[in-house]
Design an enzyme around this catalytic site. Structure first.
Site, PDB file in Angstrom:
ATOM      1  N   LYS A 106       0.849  -1.195   0.000  1.00 26.93           N
ATOM      2  CA  LYS A 106       0.000   0.000   0.000  1.00 26.93           C
ATOM      3  C   LYS A 106       0.876   1.233   0.000  1.00 26.93           C
ATOM      4  O   LYS A 106       1.997   1.199   0.505  1.00 26.93           O
ATOM      5  CB  LYS A 106      -0.885   0.024   1.245  1.00 26.93           C
ATOM      6  N   GLY A 218     -20.103   6.919   3.444  1.00 32.11           N
ATOM      7  CA  GLY A 218     -19.059   7.188   2.453  1.00 32.11           C
ATOM      8  C   GLY A 218     -19.648   7.246   1.050  1.00 32.11           C
ATOM      9  O   GLY A 218     -20.283   6.293   0.600  1.00 32.11           O
ATOM     10  N   GLY A 220     -17.682   8.208  -1.730  1.00 35.35           N
ATOM     11  CA  GLY A 220     -16.581   8.280  -2.695  1.00 35.35           C
ATOM     12  C   GLY A 220     -16.894   7.338  -3.844  1.00 35.35           C
ATOM     13  O   GLY A 220     -18.042   6.890  -3.999  1.00 35.35           O
ATOM     14  N   ASN A 221     -15.906   7.009  -4.643  1.00 38.98           N
ATOM     15  CA  ASN A 221     -16.110   6.128  -5.793  1.00 38.98           C
ATOM     16  C   ASN A 221     -16.841   4.842  -5.394  1.00 38.98           C
ATOM     17  O   ASN A 221     -17.838   4.454  -6.004  1.00 38.98           O
ATOM     18  CB  ASN A 221     -14.740   5.806  -6.421  1.00 38.98           C
ATOM     19  N   GLY A 223     -18.544   3.929  -2.422  1.00 42.09           N
ATOM     20  CA  GLY A 223     -19.866   4.088  -1.813  1.00 42.09           C
ATOM     21  C   GLY A 223     -20.899   4.547  -2.827  1.00 42.09           C
ATOM     22  O   GLY A 223     -22.022   4.035  -2.866  1.00 42.09           O
TER      23      GLY A 223
END
Ligand code: GLU
Length: 427
Positions: A106, A218, A220-221, A223
């Site tokens: 990561k 959430g 974002g992309n 959610g």
């Protein structure tokens, strides 16, 4: 057992639980407790005003026994080394659970992307690729998007890497735009994959997907795409939230702890249009504000954490009323909360399974890049569906074999596969 708000401590606790069930060799466990390599870099960026600003970035490579390191890069002001370390370990388990030939890694950069111009963002992204280029590559470590990193950012990074090595190397990064070697279906693959496993989980509790009530933390992309899919399939998305606030239809806000909702859903397409214009879902007409804490304990069928780590903890786990928790975020539940949820009979579809659709289609992208032959979206989605359902069933079989909760089962399955590869390599 220890658990706290340090995600790496939580990742270690999860590892120890799975290792305990499998009676993993102590030496191997020692190796797995720490990443194989940690890079910390400073990326000097020329800002639009002419000044130079240094950004701190990380790449943590946890394990590569099953194949090249793999995992996203997170751009956020809250990124920390402990967080990236935890996320890298979870990637090792995630790639193992869904059986893609990768290890886990990561990356992260401490930055608030909302405060950068597009040019600054591009220079930062290219700077990151330059800073880590010696330690990544199609056979070494393949980064991808994560929170606040986009396909466009991947295009810049892959381009920078290609310039350095002197040849077009699309397989160095995944999650790219389709025009520069991205895979069809990658953009919403995390959400699509998550909904496939949700269907399997619903079967286990004898429920149909149509008309279920859902709360999503959430937008974002991940959610937002999950919300769209569920909305288009006649599910009732009762409440959603983003970093600036949450919303629920006006007449549905529970006044007492146990009050049931009347199950009416938001018009998600309109909510997302509104968010696009206003930067947040907060204030959408006909809705009331709801806090994060309130959203998480709504009496819905399915709760979808799709934001950050440490959302379901010892503090609120007792109050969770959902029947299923689909973890599209990484690390939203602490080990102590897991125990409580299990005792309450709540079915948790753990992150390393629920959100693995992203890395799965990253793998398809990497494979297509290396073949130079591209699939249509239907082919991608068929393969995604098949592999997600197979992984769910694999985890379920382990759950029944060892009589453990779903997270422990997923971790056992992953650990078994990683340890096998380590032993075969002669570790
Ligand atoms: N960042 C995503 C995750 O957490 C995707 C990683 C990838 O595609 O490599 O799974």
């Amino acid at each position: 057992m220890s658990s706290n708000s340090n995600p790496y401590q939580n990742a270690l606790t999860q590892l120890e639980i799975a290792a305990g069930v499998l009676k993993i060799n102590k030496d191997i466990l020692e190796i797995l407790k720490v990443p194989k390599r940690i890079l910390k870099v400073y990326i000097p960026v020329r800002m639009d005003d002419g000044s130079i600003k240094n950004f701190e970035g990380f790449r943590v490579q946890h394990n590569d026994a099953r194949g090249p390191f793999k995992g996203g890069i997170r751009f956020s002001p809250e990124v920390s080394m402990d967080e990236v370390m935890a996320l890298s370990m979870w990637m090792t388990w995630k790639t193992a659970v869904v059986g893609v030939p990768y290890g886990g890694a990561k990356g992260g950069v401490i930055v608030d992307t909302k405060k950068l111009s597009k040019g600054e963002l591009e220079r930062l992204s290219r700077g990151y690729a330059r800073a880590v280029h010696k330690f990544i590559g199609p056979n070494i470590d393949v980064p991808a998007p994560d929170m606040y990193t986009t396909p466009e950012i991947m295009a810049w990074m892959a381009n920078e890497y290609s310039r350095i090595v002197g040849e077009n190397t699309p397989a160095s990064f995944t999650g790219k735009p389709v025009e520069v070697g991205g895979s069809l279906g990658r953009a919403n693959s995390t959400s699509v994959g998550g909904i496939y496993v949700l269907e399997e989980a619903l079967k286990k509790i004898g429920k149909e997907k149509r008309h279920i009530t859902v709360a999503i933390q959430g937008m974002g992309n991940v959610g937002a795409n999950a919300a769209k899919i569920l909305y288009n399939e006649d599910c009732n998305i009762v409440a959603v939230s983003d970093s600036r606030g949450g919303i629920i239809l006006k007449d549905q806000r529970p006044k007492t702890k146990d009050q049931k909702l009347n199950m009416e859903g938001l018009n998600i397409l309109k909510v997302l249009e509104y968010k696009e214009k206003n930067g947040s879902v907060a204030g959408f007409h006909g809705t009331k504000t709801i806090t994060n804490e309130e959203l998480l304990v709504l009496p819905v069928d399915v709760l979808i954490p799709a934001a950050l780590e440490n959302q379901i903890t010892i503090k609120n786990a007792h109050d969770i009323k959902a029947k299923i928790i689909l973890e599209l975020a990484n690390g939203p539940t602490t080990p102590e909360a897991d125990k409580i949820l299990d005792a309450k009979g709540i079915l948790v579809v753990p992150d390393i399974l629920a959100n693995a659709g992203g890395v799965l289609v990253s793998y398809f992208e990497w494979a297509q890049n290396r073949m130079g032959y591209y699939w249509d979206e239907q082919e991608v989605n068929e393969k995604l569906k098949k592999q997600m359902i197979r992984s769910f069933n694999d985890v379920w079989a382990v759950k029944e074999k060892y009589k453990v909760d779903t997270r422990v089962a997923a971790n056992i399955l992953a650990l078994e596969r990683v340890v096998k590869a380590m032993k075969l390599r002669g570790v």
